[in-house]
Design a protein around this motif. Structure first.
Motif, PDB file in Angstrom:
ATOM      1  N   SER A 219      13.128 -24.648   9.196  1.00  0.00           N
ATOM      2  CA  SER A 219      12.150 -25.737   9.119  1.00  0.00           C
ATOM      3  C   SER A 219      11.142 -25.651  10.258  1.00  0.00           C
ATOM      4  O   SER A 219       9.943 -25.895  10.067  1.00  0.00           O
ATOM      5  CB  SER A 219      12.872 -27.090   9.152  1.00  0.00           C
ATOM      6  OG  SER A 219      11.957 -28.158   9.028  1.00  0.00           O
TER       7      SER A 219
ATOM      8  N   VAL B 246      12.365 -27.435   2.488  1.00  0.00           N
ATOM      9  CA  VAL B 246      11.265 -28.098   1.777  1.00  0.00           C
ATOM     10  C   VAL B 246      11.682 -29.487   1.298  1.00  0.00           C
ATOM     11  O   VAL B 246      10.934 -30.455   1.435  1.00  0.00           O
ATOM     12  CB  VAL B 246      10.800 -27.229   0.591  1.00  0.00           C
ATOM     13  CG1 VAL B 246       9.779 -27.984  -0.260  1.00  0.00           C
ATOM     14  CG2 VAL B 246      10.198 -25.923   1.089  1.00  0.00           C
ATOM     15  N   VAL B 247      12.872 -29.577   0.727  1.00  0.00           N
ATOM     16  CA  VAL B 247      13.348 -30.865   0.216  1.00  0.00           C
ATOM     17  C   VAL B 247      13.525 -31.875   1.347  1.00  0.00           C
ATOM     18  O   VAL B 247      13.134 -33.036   1.236  1.00  0.00           O
ATOM     19  CB  VAL B 247      14.672 -30.685  -0.561  1.00  0.00           C
ATOM     20  CG1 VAL B 247      15.315 -32.037  -0.856  1.00  0.00           C
ATOM     21  CG2 VAL B 247      14.418 -29.940  -1.860  1.00  0.00           C
TER      22      VAL B 247
ATOM     23  N   GLY C  74      12.109 -31.799   4.407  1.00  0.00           N
ATOM     24  CA  GLY C  74      10.843 -32.074   5.078  1.00  0.00           C
ATOM     25  C   GLY C  74      10.542 -31.008   6.106  1.00  0.00           C
ATOM     26  O   GLY C  74      11.200 -30.965   7.154  1.00  0.00           O
TER      27      GLY C  74
ATOM     28  N   GLY D 183      14.984 -33.687   8.702  1.00  0.00           N
ATOM     29  CA  GLY D 183      14.787 -33.162   7.359  1.00  0.00           C
ATOM     30  C   GLY D 183      15.631 -31.928   7.105  1.00  0.00           C
ATOM     31  O   GLY D 183      16.153 -31.736   6.003  1.00  0.00           O
TER      32      GLY D 183
ATOM     33  N   GLY E  17      18.199 -32.174   4.100  1.00  0.00           N
ATOM     34  CA  GLY E  17      18.016 -31.213   3.019  1.00  0.00           C
ATOM     35  C   GLY E  17      19.228 -30.316   2.839  1.00  0.00           C
ATOM     36  O   GLY E  17      19.643 -30.040   1.710  1.00  0.00           O
TER      37      GLY E  17
ATOM     38  N   VAL F  63       9.579 -32.017  -5.770  1.00  0.00           N
ATOM     39  CA  VAL F  63       9.198 -32.327  -4.392  1.00  0.00           C
ATOM     40  C   VAL F  63       7.692 -32.168  -4.191  1.00  0.00           C
ATOM     41  O   VAL F  63       7.040 -33.021  -3.571  1.00  0.00           O
ATOM     42  CB  VAL F  63       9.977 -31.419  -3.408  1.00  0.00           C
ATOM     43  CG1 VAL F  63       9.388 -31.525  -2.009  1.00  0.00           C
ATOM     44  CG2 VAL F  63      11.444 -31.800  -3.386  1.00  0.00           C
TER      45      VAL F  63
ATOM     46  N   ARG G   2       5.806 -34.002   1.254  1.00  0.00           N
ATOM     47  CA  ARG G   2       6.199 -33.796   2.652  1.00  0.00           C
ATOM     48  C   ARG G   2       7.708 -33.712   2.827  1.00  0.00           C
ATOM     49  O   ARG G   2       8.192 -33.459   3.923  1.00  0.00           O
ATOM     50  CB  ARG G   2       5.630 -34.918   3.521  1.00  0.00           C
ATOM     51  CG  ARG G   2       4.113 -34.956   3.591  1.00  0.00           C
ATOM     52  CD  ARG G   2       3.625 -36.167   4.346  1.00  0.00           C
ATOM     53  NE  ARG G   2       4.025 -37.400   3.667  1.00  0.00           N
ATOM     54  CZ  ARG G   2       3.937 -38.603   4.206  1.00  0.00           C
ATOM     55  NH1 ARG G   2       3.468 -38.743   5.422  1.00  0.00           N
ATOM     56  NH2 ARG G   2       4.308 -39.668   3.523  1.00  0.00           N
ATOM     57  N   GLY G   3       8.476 -33.966   1.759  1.00  0.00           N
ATOM     58  CA  GLY G   3       9.922 -33.946   1.856  1.00  0.00           C
ATOM     59  C   GLY G   3      10.510 -35.338   1.949  1.00  0.00           C
ATOM     60  O   GLY G   3       9.790 -36.337   2.074  1.00  0.00           O
TER      61      GLY G   3
END
Length: 312
Positions: free
Chosen positions: A40, A241-242, A244, A250, A254, A294, A300-301
């Motif tokens: 991330s 991604v999920v 954020g 995030g 995620g 998404v 943005r997540g």
């Protein structure tokens, strides 16, 4: 702050109430979170795409496993795992990070495919059969033999990863990374050493993955090329991604969400009457659907959407 304290209390208390299989999922979720936090940062802060993050996970795992199998103290093998993964990333990154966009993504994917091929054909790594006989992690005379001990070890490791990542994000280099993700040209014009920062965060994300891989080796006691498929790298991207991109929470959210989803898909795909290829087909289909959802409704997540802002 109250939310963080509550989450920490629940995380520490939860293993006591979990059985063997649930503890395994708990450990895997923590390991995935360690890798995803680094990815991330790489994708959200530095704007670099990697489809080969499982490579560094594998390097950390094999480093710890090989050292311990050949007589090195397990704790030294664990300490060496992130170092070797980071060193490999520094060497490889000096070349592949000259690429951009899809070219960089495909280069990191090729890196993983080459690594898996080498591991499968190398007798010193166990070949296609895999590396067996990896001992349990021990420190002095204390051996971690129970799943619940690894559960706490994994989440302690995740806490270290989060502290390091948080300090980086809040530092001056962290601000430079955010500028780099927005525009490399503008960042360079502002005095940001673009190449050095990009390589540094690529190396740091590899170290996080290597640490997770080292713990995984001692937890499982066996390693094989099949333990680190390309699908695993795709899972890490979906997790980042999920949850954020660029957010530390995030990465954790995620990872936990996708690990739970993977377990549910595996149960569905292995139910009576399902074909042998069902797990892979279901996984790719669901990951693709998740990314579409998404992008359309939570661009943005999850965590940034809940907080109403883009960055931690």
């Amino acid at each position: 702050m109250k939310v963080l304290i509550a989450a920490a209390v629940v995380t520490l208390a939860l293993p006591v109430f979990l059985d063997g299989k649930q503890l395994g999922i708990y450990v895997l979720a923590g390991l995935a979170a360690m890798v995803t936090v680094g990815l991330s940062l790489l994708m959200g802060q530095a704007g670099q795409i990697s489809l080969g993050q499982a490579s560094f996970y594998a390097i950390g795992a094999y480093t710890a496993g090989l050292l311990s199998v050949h007589g090195t103290a397990p704790v030294l093998g664990l300490l060496a795992a992130p170092v070797v993964a980071a060193a490999f990333a520094a060497v490889v990154g000096a070349g592949v990070l000259r690429l951009r966009g899809h070219y960089l993504a495909f280069a990191t994917l090729a890196m993983q495919l080459i690594l898996l091929s080498v591991l499968a054909q190398s007798t010193w790594a166990g070949g296609a059969i895999g590396l067996q006989g990896i001992p349990r992690l021990s420190v002095g005379g204390f051996e971690l033999a129970e799943d619940i001990q690894y559960a706490y070890l994994v989440w302690a490791g995740l806490a270290v990863v989060l502290v390091v990542a948080h300090n980086l994000v809040r530092s001056r280099p962290g601000r430079g990374l955010r500028a780099l993700a927005t525009s490399e040209v503008a960042a360079a014009a502002s005095g940001v050493p673009v190449g050095r920062y990009r390589l540094a965060v690529f190396t740091l994300s590899a170290a996080f993955a290597g640490l997770a891989g080292g713990i995984y080796a001692f937890y499982l006691g066996y390693l094989g090329p099949g333990s680190f498929p390309v699908l695993l790298s795709i899972e890490y991207v979906v997790m980042a991604v999920v949850g954020g991109l660029g957010t530390l929470a995030g990465g954790v959210v995620g990872a936990v969400a996708i690990v739970l989803l993977v377990q549910a898909l595996n149960e569905l795909a292995t139910s009576p009457g399902m074909p042998s290829y069902a797990p892979s087909v279901l996984s790719y289909a669901v990951y693709g659907l998740l990314l579409v959802v998404v992008v359309l409704w939570l661009p943005r997540g999850i965590v940034p959407a809940l907080r109403g802002k883009e960055r931690t």
